[in-house]
Design a protein around this motif. Sequence first.
Motif, PDB file in Angstrom:
ATOM      1  N   TRP A  61       0.812  -1.211   0.000  1.00 44.47           N
ATOM      2  CA  TRP A  61       0.000   0.000   0.000  1.00 44.47           C
ATOM      3  C   TRP A  61       0.852   1.270   0.000  1.00 44.47           C
ATOM      4  CZ3 TRP A  61       1.377   2.597   4.323  1.00 44.47           C
ATOM      5  CH2 TRP A  61       1.811   1.846   5.411  1.00 44.47           C
ATOM      6  N   LYS A  62       2.104   1.136   0.479  1.00 46.30           N
ATOM      7  CA  LYS A  62       3.021   2.280   0.474  1.00 46.30           C
ATOM      8  C   LYS A  62       3.203   2.830  -0.924  1.00 46.30           C
ATOM      9  CE  LYS A  62       7.224   2.157   2.270  1.00 46.30           C
ATOM     10  NZ  LYS A  62       8.432   1.521   2.817  1.00 46.30           N
ATOM     11  N   HIS A  63       3.189   1.907  -1.880  1.00 45.45           N
ATOM     12  CA  HIS A  63       3.410   2.310  -3.265  1.00 45.45           C
ATOM     13  C   HIS A  63       2.093   2.351  -4.025  1.00 45.45           C
ATOM     14  CE1 HIS A  63       7.500   1.595  -2.100  1.00 45.45           C
ATOM     15  NE2 HIS A  63       7.176   0.376  -1.729  1.00 45.45           N
ATOM     16  N   GLN A  64       1.014   2.646  -3.307  1.00 46.13           N
ATOM     17  CA  GLN A  64      -0.318   2.715  -3.912  1.00 46.13           C
ATOM     18  C   GLN A  64      -0.637   1.463  -4.707  1.00 46.13           C
ATOM     19  OE1 GLN A  64       1.282   6.051  -3.903  1.00 46.13           O
ATOM     20  NE2 GLN A  64       0.008   6.165  -2.079  1.00 46.13           N
ATOM     21  N   ARG A  65      -0.354   0.323  -4.119  1.00 41.43           N
ATOM     22  CA  ARG A  65      -0.733  -0.931  -4.749  1.00 41.43           C
ATOM     23  C   ARG A  65      -1.504  -1.760  -3.731  1.00 41.43           C
ATOM     24  NH1 ARG A  65       1.494  -1.646  -9.589  1.00 41.43           N
ATOM     25  NH2 ARG A  65       0.874  -3.802  -9.803  1.00 41.43           N
ATOM     26  N   ILE A  66      -2.290  -2.668  -4.250  1.00 40.21           N
ATOM     27  CA  ILE A  66      -2.932  -3.627  -3.360  1.00 40.21           C
ATOM     28  C   ILE A  66      -2.496  -5.010  -3.833  1.00 40.21           C
ATOM     29  CG2 ILE A  66      -5.072  -3.644  -4.720  1.00 40.21           C
ATOM     30  CD1 ILE A  66      -6.511  -4.019  -1.980  1.00 40.21           C
ATOM     31  N   THR A  67      -2.030  -5.816  -2.921  1.00 43.34           N
ATOM     32  CA  THR A  67      -1.525  -7.126  -3.289  1.00 43.34           C
ATOM     33  C   THR A  67      -2.372  -8.192  -2.624  1.00 43.34           C
ATOM     34  OG1 THR A  67       0.679  -6.230  -3.521  1.00 43.34           O
ATOM     35  CG2 THR A  67       0.495  -8.611  -3.346  1.00 43.34           C
ATOM     36  N   LEU A  68      -2.928  -9.064  -3.445  1.00 45.63           N
ATOM     37  CA  LEU A  68      -3.792 -10.114  -2.924  1.00 45.63           C
ATOM     38  C   LEU A  68      -3.082 -11.450  -3.053  1.00 45.63           C
ATOM     39  CD1 LEU A  68      -7.071  -9.031  -4.760  1.00 45.63           C
ATOM     40  CD2 LEU A  68      -6.232  -8.264  -2.531  1.00 45.63           C
ATOM     41  N   ASP A  69      -3.181 -12.243  -2.030  1.00 44.49           N
ATOM     42  CA  ASP A  69      -2.577 -13.572  -2.090  1.00 44.49           C
ATOM     43  C   ASP A  69      -3.617 -14.540  -1.558  1.00 44.49           C
ATOM     44  OD1 ASP A  69      -0.987 -15.779  -2.154  1.00 44.49           O
ATOM     45  OD2 ASP A  69       0.217 -15.200  -0.417  1.00 44.49           O
ATOM     46  N   ARG A  70      -4.368 -15.117  -2.421  1.00 42.53           N
ATOM     47  CA  ARG A  70      -5.518 -15.938  -2.061  1.00 42.53           C
ATOM     48  C   ARG A  70      -6.366 -15.191  -1.026  1.00 42.53           C
ATOM     49  NH1 ARG A  70      -2.000 -20.796  -0.597  1.00 42.53           N
ATOM     50  NH2 ARG A  70      -0.508 -19.134  -0.834  1.00 42.53           N
ATOM     51  N   THR A  71      -6.625 -13.932  -1.303  1.00 41.36           N
ATOM     52  CA  THR A  71      -7.376 -13.089  -0.375  1.00 41.36           C
ATOM     53  C   THR A  71      -8.858 -13.195  -0.693  1.00 41.36           C
ATOM     54  OG1 THR A  71      -5.475 -11.608  -0.459  1.00 41.36           O
ATOM     55  CG2 THR A  71      -7.471 -10.755   0.573  1.00 41.36           C
ATOM     56  N   SER A  72      -9.664 -13.430   0.333  1.00 42.75           N
ATOM     57  CA  SER A  72     -11.094 -13.600   0.091  1.00 42.75           C
ATOM     58  C   SER A  72     -11.773 -12.246  -0.064  1.00 42.75           C
ATOM     59  CB  SER A  72     -11.744 -14.382   1.227  1.00 42.75           C
ATOM     60  OG  SER A  72     -11.696 -13.613   2.406  1.00 42.75           O
ATOM     61  N   ALA A 109      -8.873 -14.253  -4.594  1.00 44.27           N
ATOM     62  CA  ALA A 109      -8.139 -13.807  -5.772  1.00 44.27           C
ATOM     63  C   ALA A 109      -6.692 -13.547  -5.403  1.00 44.27           C
ATOM     64  CB  ALA A 109      -8.763 -12.540  -6.334  1.00 44.27           C
ATOM     65  N   THR A 110      -5.834 -13.594  -6.439  1.00 42.93           N
ATOM     66  CA  THR A 110      -4.409 -13.365  -6.215  1.00 42.93           C
ATOM     67  C   THR A 110      -3.901 -12.403  -7.284  1.00 42.93           C
ATOM     68  OG1 THR A 110      -4.135 -15.559  -5.283  1.00 42.93           O
ATOM     69  CG2 THR A 110      -2.151 -14.521  -6.153  1.00 42.93           C
ATOM     70  N   GLY A 111      -2.977 -11.530  -6.874  1.00 43.91           N
ATOM     71  CA  GLY A 111      -2.410 -10.608  -7.851  1.00 43.91           C
ATOM     72  C   GLY A 111      -2.029  -9.285  -7.214  1.00 43.91           C
ATOM     73  N   SER A 112      -1.379  -8.444  -7.988  1.00 43.49           N
ATOM     74  CA  SER A 112      -0.979  -7.146  -7.475  1.00 43.49           C
ATOM     75  C   SER A 112      -1.486  -6.068  -8.428  1.00 43.49           C
ATOM     76  CB  SER A 112       0.547  -7.097  -7.365  1.00 43.49           C
ATOM     77  OG  SER A 112       0.927  -5.814  -6.937  1.00 43.49           O
ATOM     78  N   PHE A 113      -2.165  -5.063  -7.868  1.00 44.83           N
ATOM     79  CA  PHE A 113      -2.847  -4.089  -8.716  1.00 44.83           C
ATOM     80  C   PHE A 113      -2.614  -2.686  -8.193  1.00 44.83           C
ATOM     81  CE2 PHE A 113      -5.085  -8.026  -8.112  1.00 44.83           C
ATOM     82  CZ  PHE A 113      -5.255  -8.488  -9.417  1.00 44.83           C
ATOM     83  N   PRO A 114      -2.635  -1.718  -9.117  1.00 41.09           N
ATOM     84  CA  PRO A 114      -2.521  -0.329  -8.649  1.00 41.09           C
ATOM     85  C   PRO A 114      -3.759   0.062  -7.848  1.00 41.09           C
ATOM     86  CG  PRO A 114      -2.896  -0.403 -11.022  1.00 41.09           C
ATOM     87  CD  PRO A 114      -2.717  -1.823 -10.571  1.00 41.09           C
TER      88      PRO A 114
END
Lengths: 216, 332
Positions: free
Chosen positions: B258-269, B297-302
């Motif tokens: 989140w520091k870099h304005q991203r959200i990272t999901l790792d098998r996040t419900s 879902a999994t992934g990294s997004f702005p």
Amino acid sequence: MRPVEHFSVSETSFHKGSSLRHDELQSIVVDNEHLIRVAFTESTNKGFEALFRIYYQALFSHALRFVYTKEKAEDIVCEVFHDFWKSNSFNSIQITYRAYLYAAVRNRAYSYIRHELKEERSMTSPELSEQVPSAESPQLLIEYDELFQRIESVIHNLPPQCQRIFLLSRFEGKKNHEIATELGLALKTVEAHMARALSDLRKAVLAVGLLFWLVN
Amino acid sequence: MEDIIVKNLLFDYFAGQISPLQKKAIEAWLQNPNNHEQYYQWLHEWELAHLQAPASWQDAFARTQERVSQEAPESQPFLAVSRNPGWWSYYNHKMVAAIVLITLIGASVFGLKGVIFYKTIQVGYGQTQQVKLTDGSLVTLNANSSLRFPRFGFGDGTRTVELTGEADFQVQHSPLNQRFVVVTPKGLQVTVLGTQFTVFARQRRSQITLRTGKVALQMSQTPKSPSIIMKPGDLVTMDNSGKLTRAHTANPEIQSAWKHQRITLDRTSLKEIAAILQENYGFQVEIKDPELANRTATGSFPAHNADEVLDMITELFDINLTRQNNKIVFKD
């Protein structure tokens, strides 16, 4: 404070040079305790400075024999000093500082390694008994000695590569993937070596645990 | 039997090099408690002669001394004034004292003591903010978080800050090894022995992720219990019952994405995402279908703003969204 420096230096150099006779050495060691007591009459701070100067290095080394991790050995010894300081029991102990500190460090180091090997995954707080028994049984003293000897022999008897990996991991605090890169091995291999070392260690430490606690 | 117990025998014994009979003799000798002092003395001498690794007693002493002095009960705010002898010229020192006293009384009467002695930085929904503390440490606060620290004399002793919400810390090592402590509302206390880590202290749970260095965790409710020392990559979570679990992550950076304005999901419900939306953007989220709530879902997004995040979620989960002000409903 000069004389204290002098005494602690001569005590250490004795073991390297070894020209002092037993009774001379005895007086030096007793004098160390005496000097600490004198330092405590000046101030608590001075007292602890003397305690650290005279006993820290050896206690740290002793704790290492049980836990084989620099950071943990440091933590254990510092915790013992810290509790000794906070509880004010340095004012009232009936035994020498030396006997108290060694007993406390061994007790803590043992609790730690037992806890670590037993429950590596789940994290409940280890069952640390803070009390240093006033009169320790001979069996207890001997079991501590046998324990660190057994740990040493387990590590000694590991296959060379396994031993190397174990020491890099534990003693130098390196991560598995760092070790893998450093030694040019697959991560899985490093993990397998670590698992083997820990399993040997677990057997050596926990097998006697029951007996130990019964005696306790 | 006693006379065979000499130092050399004990040295051999510590080294594990004696016969069973000799060991028996030592055990018998130890039956007499009066010999215990001698035993420890020889153990100490033997240890000194066979040291395992070098250590610095000075560092250990300084660290312990600092810790003990920090724990001593004292009223911190007054120190900020009295420690500055330059103020106390003999003409006006009484006046200064009077003014300080009046200010203090006034402050406590109006409940402003906290405002005077502490600075609070509050970050609203959907924002992040970087704070540089006077000791050079860098704190990045995530949305809906606040950080409170002493206005005066920060860095003189233990550097204590209080955190609600989520923040990433890059702690500057101080010349005097002063500790850096993060206190969270549920009594989980993080003492920094190293450098970079992320603290999450919200209603749902508290969580610490360590990237580099070393931190110690302690519950303030049980100060006697031993602290937990974390290693890099460790992730410690405290659930609502106060139970701690430790896990290891290969990518501790994810926790501060989140520091870099991203959200990272790792098998996040989706349920967890709903909680994040609530915490970071102040949305009230409703999920119509429990099966949907557990979809992951999994992934990294702005994630520069709330709209971007909501678009990403609807696309990723292939779901519909209805929004009314700050109320959101997810539907299949």
